[in-house]
Design a protein around this motif. Structure first.
Motif, short mmCIF file in Angstrom:
data_model
loop_
_atom_site.label_atom_id
_atom_site.label_comp_id
_atom_site.label_asym_id
_atom_site.label_seq_id
_atom_site.Cartn_x
_atom_site.Cartn_y
_atom_site.Cartn_z
N LEU A 8 95.38 32.67 54.62
CA LEU A 8 94.32 32.25 53.71
C LEU A 8 93.44 31.23 54.41
CD1 LEU A 8 95.96 31.86 50.19
CD2 LEU A 8 94.83 33.84 51.21
N ILE A 9 92.15 31.35 54.20
CA ILE A 9 91.22 30.32 54.65
C ILE A 9 90.28 30.02 53.49
CG2 ILE A 9 91.25 31.04 57.08
CD1 ILE A 9 88.41 32.31 56.45
N ALA A 10 89.55 28.91 53.62
CA ALA A 10 88.54 28.61 52.62
C ALA A 10 87.23 28.35 53.34
CB ALA A 10 88.96 27.39 51.80
N VAL A 11 86.15 28.77 52.71
CA VAL A 11 84.84 28.46 53.25
C VAL A 11 84.03 27.71 52.21
CG1 VAL A 11 84.81 30.44 54.82
CG2 VAL A 11 83.84 30.68 52.54
N GLY A 12 83.25 26.75 52.70
CA GLY A 12 82.39 25.98 51.81
C GLY A 12 80.94 26.21 52.17
N LEU A 13 80.14 26.51 51.15
CA LEU A 13 78.72 26.77 51.41
C LEU A 13 77.92 26.30 50.20
CD1 LEU A 13 78.02 30.56 50.91
CD2 LEU A 13 80.19 29.53 50.35
N PRO A 14 76.61 26.08 50.40
CA PRO A 14 75.80 25.65 49.27
C PRO A 14 75.90 26.65 48.12
CG PRO A 14 74.59 25.37 51.31
CD PRO A 14 75.84 26.10 51.66
N GLY A 15 75.97 26.14 46.91
CA GLY A 15 76.23 26.98 45.75
C GLY A 15 75.13 27.96 45.41
N ASP A 16 73.96 27.81 46.02
CA ASP A 16 72.89 28.76 45.74
C ASP A 16 72.95 29.97 46.67
OD1 ASP A 16 72.28 27.23 47.96
OD2 ASP A 16 70.11 27.34 47.62
N ARG A 17 73.96 30.00 47.53
CA ARG A 17 74.09 31.11 48.48
C ARG A 17 75.31 31.95 48.14
NH1 ARG A 17 70.21 31.52 52.90
NH2 ARG A 17 69.01 29.64 52.53
N GLU A 18 75.19 33.26 48.38
CA GLU A 18 76.34 34.14 48.24
C GLU A 18 77.12 34.15 49.55
OE1 GLU A 18 77.33 35.56 45.42
OE2 GLU A 18 75.63 34.53 44.50
N VAL A 19 78.41 34.41 49.43
CA VAL A 19 79.23 34.59 50.62
C VAL A 19 78.89 35.95 51.24
CG1 VAL A 19 81.61 34.97 51.39
CG2 VAL A 19 81.10 33.18 49.72
N ASP A 20 78.79 36.00 52.56
CA ASP A 20 78.55 37.27 53.25
C ASP A 20 79.79 37.58 54.09
OD1 ASP A 20 77.85 39.33 54.99
OD2 ASP A 20 75.76 38.70 55.07
N LEU A 21 80.62 38.47 53.55
CA LEU A 21 81.90 38.77 54.22
C LEU A 21 81.69 39.36 55.61
CD1 LEU A 21 84.20 40.25 51.43
CD2 LEU A 21 84.29 37.99 52.48
N ALA A 22 80.62 40.15 55.77
CA ALA A 22 80.39 40.77 57.08
C ALA A 22 80.16 39.71 58.14
CB ALA A 22 79.19 41.72 57.00
N ARG A 23 79.42 38.66 57.80
CA ARG A 23 79.15 37.61 58.77
C ARG A 23 80.43 36.82 59.05
NH1 ARG A 23 74.46 33.93 58.07
NH2 ARG A 23 74.00 34.42 60.23
N ILE A 24 81.26 36.68 58.06
CA ILE A 24 82.51 35.96 58.28
C ILE A 24 83.44 36.77 59.18
CG2 ILE A 24 84.57 35.03 57.14
CD1 ILE A 24 82.78 34.43 54.71
N GLU A 25 83.41 38.09 59.00
CA GLU A 25 84.24 38.93 59.86
C GLU A 25 83.85 38.76 61.32
OE1 GLU A 25 85.10 42.95 58.80
OE2 GLU A 25 86.66 42.07 57.54
N VAL A 26 82.56 38.59 61.55
CA VAL A 26 82.11 38.36 62.92
C VAL A 26 82.80 37.11 63.49
CG1 VAL A 26 80.12 37.70 64.32
CG2 VAL A 26 79.89 39.51 62.61
N ALA A 27 82.89 36.07 62.66
CA ALA A 27 83.46 34.82 63.13
C ALA A 27 84.95 34.94 63.40
CB ALA A 27 83.21 33.73 62.08
N PHE A 28 85.62 35.83 62.68
CA PHE A 28 87.08 35.91 62.84
C PHE A 28 87.53 37.21 63.48
CE2 PHE A 28 86.59 32.78 59.39
CZ PHE A 28 87.31 31.74 59.95
N ALA A 29 86.60 38.01 64.00
CA ALA A 29 86.96 39.28 64.62
C ALA A 29 88.06 39.04 65.66
CB ALA A 29 85.74 39.92 65.28
N PRO A 30 89.00 39.95 65.77
CA PRO A 30 89.06 41.24 65.09
C PRO A 30 89.82 41.21 63.76
CG PRO A 30 90.75 41.16 66.76
CD PRO A 30 90.06 39.82 66.78
N ALA A 31 90.07 40.04 63.21
CA ALA A 31 90.77 40.00 61.92
C ALA A 31 89.88 40.59 60.82
CB ALA A 31 91.14 38.57 61.57
N GLU A 32 90.53 41.13 59.80
CA GLU A 32 89.77 41.62 58.65
C GLU A 32 89.73 40.55 57.57
OE1 GLU A 32 91.24 45.39 57.32
OE2 GLU A 32 91.26 46.18 59.37
N VAL A 33 88.65 40.55 56.80
CA VAL A 33 88.45 39.52 55.80
C VAL A 33 88.30 40.16 54.43
CG1 VAL A 33 86.98 37.61 55.06
CG2 VAL A 33 87.24 38.11 57.50
N GLU A 34 88.98 39.58 53.44
CA GLU A 34 88.75 40.04 52.07
C GLU A 34 88.90 38.84 51.14
OE1 GLU A 34 91.85 42.69 50.74
OE2 GLU A 34 93.34 41.63 51.94
#
Length: 590
Positions: A305-331
Motif C-alpha cells: 500500500l502507498i498513499a499519494v497526496g495531491l491538491p483536492g481540485d485534481r483527480e488522481v491519474d493512475l496511468a501517470r502513477i504507474e509510470v512512476a512505479f513501473a513495472p509494478a501495477e497500481v490500483e
RNA sequence: CGGGGCGUAGCUCAGCUUGGUAGAGCGCUCGCUUUGGGAGCGAGAAGUCGCAGGUUCGAAUCCUGUCGCCCCGACCA
C-alpha cells in the motif's frame, strides 16, 4: 498487364460490417482490403496486400537511406533470451506463450530487442564493427486485453523494428537522430500529420524516448501540446514546480471537528461555513490536500500500500502513477486493505496528526507517502487529521510533514503550464505510429553484449530501438483519407496508379480501354481495369469510389466520339479529355 | 478484470414479449430485358437459429449453464 476487376479476388460490401466502429475498419473491410479472422486478427486480400507493400516500400527506402540493413528473425522464439532480460515475466499475460512437443517454452515475439542483441553479440566483438543499425519488417504478436478498431490495435500486426548498436553515448545519440530523421521523412512521404511527443520510457527502460503521434479523435493516446511547440505524451508530462514558500508566520496546524465531510466538496462547504478565511477569498478545493491510498502489485506478486497526496481540485491519474512505479501495477486500495490497516481512517486520512505521523515509512501505518510536485515546502493545506470526522487546517509541507517522495500523480488539465515555459497546454488524442527509444545498456548488460574499445577494454554496447507500426499505418492513412463514399488513397500508397473504368453498352469501350491501358503501362503505371461486362455503371462507379484509387479514367459514353473522362477521386472533379491526350494527361499528374 | 450490448443465410438485419418447426434486403446461380450512379421481371441455391442441458405434445422463442464476439473502462515496446 492490368489487374482485371473481373478476376480480382475481391468482393465489396454494401453494408458496414456489424463489428466495425471506426471508419478505417469499416472501409477497409467493405472495400475488400482485409477480412477479420478472429479478435484482433485480419487476413489481407489482394488490394490490402498492395497498400501494405507500398507502405513497406517507403519504410525500406528510408531505412536504406538512413544506413539501416534489413534482416528477418522468427516470430516464434524460445523463452530464454526473454528470461535473461526479465521480460518473460514482465510481459505477463501480454504475450502469446506456447510449448513445443518437448514441453519447452516458446513465445510469439511482441518485439525483438533480445534476439537482435544476441545476434550482434554472436557476430561482433570490436568497436570497429560499430555503429550498426539493423531492422526487420515482421509480424508481431501481443495478447491484447482488448483488441479494437480493426487494424489500429490488433493481436497480430506488422511492425518495422530497428535496433542500433553503438560503443558510445555520442554514437547512440547519432544513431537515434538518424532513425528519428528517417521517421520524419517516412511520415511526410505518406502524407501523415504527426506530432513528436516526449514519451515515457516505461517498461522498455532507457532514457530518451519520443513517440510519433498522428492526431486523431479515435486515437488511444492522450498528449499535450502548446502553441509554443512543446509536446508530450500525457504520461510523460512534468508539472511545473512552484517555488517553496517561507514557513515564517504560518499558523500552527489546528485540528477541528468536521462532521459528515468525507468528500472534498463537503469539506470545502463545511470550512467556508465554520472556519472562513480572514481574507476575502473563500476556501476552494485547491486548498485541500487529497490523500488517496493505492495498492502496488510488484513483479514478484507482493502487494504494497502507498498513499499519494495531491491538491483536492485534481483527480488522481493512475496511468501517470504507474509510470512512476513501473513495472509494478497500481490500483485503488480495497476495503480489505483499509480493514487491515487500522491506522487509516477512511475519508479523513492526512500526513499529519496531533499524535504524530500516520502516513510515511516512519509513520504508524508504515505506508510510503508520495506527494504531487505542487506540494512544495511551505504550502498549507486543509487535510484529514486521521481521526473520524476531524480535519486539520494549516497543515504545512516541510514543517508538519515530509513526504517519502514526489511523483506525478495528478491528472493533467488543459491550461496547465508547459514545463518549458511555452505556455498553457491543450490536450489532444493521437494514434501512435512510431516510437524511438534510446534504450541504453539495459539489454546489452543483461545479455552480455560487450566489445573491445580502442584501448583494448571491454565496454558494454549501448542500444536504441525504433518501431513503426506498418499495418497500423495502413489504417491510419485510411482513417485520414476517406469520405462518405469510400477510401481516397494518397498516390504514394494507392493499390494502383490508375483505375480504368470501361462502361457502356458498346463493346468498343473495352477496345479503347485496352489501348489506353497499354499506353499507361508503357509509362510504368500500375492499372486496375474494371473490365466487367454486364455490370451497370452505377456499380462500377460505386466500386471505384470505395476502392479509392485516386486517379480514375472513365471510358464510357463519349468514347465513340474520341472522348474519355479523368475523374479525380479526391476532389470529385471530372475532366473530359481527348483519347489521344489521356495517357499524357495522366502521366503529367506525377 | 469491471460495466453494457449482441450471437438467426456469404453480408446487414427482422422474427423472440404472446412457443406451432424460419423470413426480408443485399450478395450468389440461370433466363430474358437493361447499360452514366449500386437496374427490371421471372426462376433458383443457400441457415446445426453460437453450444449444452432443461420445461413442453411441440423451443429461434421460455428456464439454467456455457462459449464467443462487439463497445466503454482498466491494461497496452
Amino acid at each position: 498487364m492490368p489487374t482485371r476487376l473481373s478476376h480480382l479476388f475481391l468482393r465489396t460490401l454494401r453494408d458496414d460490417p456489424a463489428d466495425a466502429e471506426v471508419a478505417s475498419h469499416k472501409l477497409l473491410v467493405r472495400a475488400g482490403y482485409i477480412r477479420r479472422q478472429g479478435p484482433g486478427l485480419f487476413a489481407w486480400l489482394p488490394l490490402g496486400m498492395r497498400v501494405k507493400a507500398k507502405v513497406e516500400q517507403v519504410v525500406r527506402e528510408e531505412m536504406a537511406a538512413a544506413g539501416a540493413q534489413e534482416v528477418h528473425f522468427p516470430a516464434l522464439l524460445p523463452k530464454e533470451p526473454y528470461e535473461a532480460t526479465g521480460r518473460w515475466e514482465e510481459y505477463g499475460d501480454g504475450i502469446f506463450r506456447l510449448k513445443d512437443r518437448k514441453d519447452a517454452d516458446y513465445l510469439l515475439a511482441p518485439t525483438h530487442e533480445e534476439v537482435f542483441t544476441l545476434m550482434v553479440k554472436d557476430l561482433y566483438s570490436s568497436y570497429k564493427d560499430l555503429p550498426v543499425t539493423i531492422y526487420q519488417i515482421q509480424d508481431k504478436y501481443r495478447d491484447e486485453a482488448r483488441p479494437r478498431a480493426g487494424l489500429l490495435r490488433g493481436r497480430e500486426f506488422t511492425m518495422k523494428d530497428a535496433y542500433s548498436f553503438d560503443a558510445t553515448d555520442e554514437g547512440l545519440a547519432q544513431s537515434y537522430e538518424a532513425q528519428r530523421d528517417a521517421y520524419e521523412r517516412i511520415f511526410s512521404r505518406l502524407g501523415l500529420d504527426y506530432v513528436i511527443v516526449k514519451a515515457d520510457a516505461g517498461a522498455m527502460g532507457g532514457s530518451r524516448s519520443e513517440e510519433f503521434l498522428h492526431p486523431s479523435p479515435v486515437g488511444e493516446d492522450s498528449f499535450v501540446r502548446t502553441a509554443g511547440g512543446y509536446a508530450a505524451n500525457i504520461e510523460a508530462f512534468t508539472t511545473v514546480v512552484p517555488d517553496a514558500l517561507s514557513l515564517d508566520g504560518v499558523p500552527v496546524a489546528q485540528v477541528f471537528d468536521s462532521p459528515d465531510t468525507p468528500t472534498i466538496d463537503s469539506l470545502v462547504a463545511f470550512v467556508n461555513k465554520n472556519h472562513a478565511r480572514e481574507d476575502a477569498r473563500a476556501w476552494d478545493s485547491g486548498d485541500t490536500l487529497k490523500n488517496v491510498v493505492l495498492a502496488l502489485t510488484h513483479l514478484d506478486g507482493s502487494r504494497e500500500l502507498i498513499a499519494v497526496g495531491l491538491p483536492g481540485d485534481r483527480e488522481v491519474d493512475l496511468a501517470r502513477i504507474e509510470v512512476a512505479f513501473a513495472p509494478a501495477e497500481v490500483e485503488a486500495a480495497t476495503e480489505a486493505d483499509f480493514a487491515k490497516n487500522k491506522a487509516l481512517v477512511k475519508g479523513y486520512i492526512g500526513p499529519w496528526s496531533e499524535s504524530g505521523a500516520v502516513l510515511g515509512e516512519k509513520g504508524t501505518s508504515k505506508i510510503r507517502y508520495f506527494v504531487d510536485p505542487r506540494v512544495v515546502d511551505g504550502t498549507q493545506w486543509i487535510t484529514g487529521a486521521n481521526l473520524n470526522e476531524k480535519h486539520a487546517l494549516f497543515v504545512t509541507a516541510g514543517r508538519d510533514f515530509v513526504a517519502d517522495g514526489v511523483i506525478e500523480c495528478a491528472e493533467v488539465r488543459a491550461g496547465d503550464p508547459a514545463p518549458d515555459g511555452s505556455g498553457p497546454v491543450e490536450i489532444a488524442r493521437g494514434i501512435e505510429i512510431g516510437h524511438v527509444f534510446q534504450l541504453g545498456r539495459k539489454y546489452a548488460e543483461a545479455l552480455g553484449l560487450k566489445v573491445l574499445d580502442e584501448n583494448g577494454k571491454l565496454v558494454t554496447v549501448t542500444m536504441g530501438s525504433y518501431g513503426i507500426g506498418v499495418t497500423r499505418i495502413v489504417a491510419v492513412i485510411a482513417e485520414a483519407n476517406h469520405d462518405d463514399k469510400g477510401l481516397v488513397w494518397p498516390r504514394e500508397v494507392a493499390p494502383f496508379d490508375v483505375h480504368v473504368v470501361a462502361t457502356g453498352k458498346d463493346d468498343s469501350v473495352f477496345d479503347i480501354a485496352d489501348g489506353l491501358i497499354a499506353g499507361l503501362e508503357a509509362t510504368g503505371l500500375d492499372v486496375l481495369y474494371d473490365d466487367r461486362a454486364k455490370v451497370s455503371p452505377g456499380v462500377k462507379f460505386g466500386d471505384a469510389e470505395i476502392i479509392g484509387v485516386p486517379v480514375i479514367l472513365i471510358v464510357g459514353k463519349g468514347a465513340a466520339d474520341g472522348k474519355v473522362e479523368l475523374w479525380d477521386r479526391r476532389s470529385g472533379e471530372r475532366t473530359e479529355l481527348a483519347i489521344a491526350d489521356a495517357v499524357a494527361s495522366i502521366t503529367a499528374l506525377g
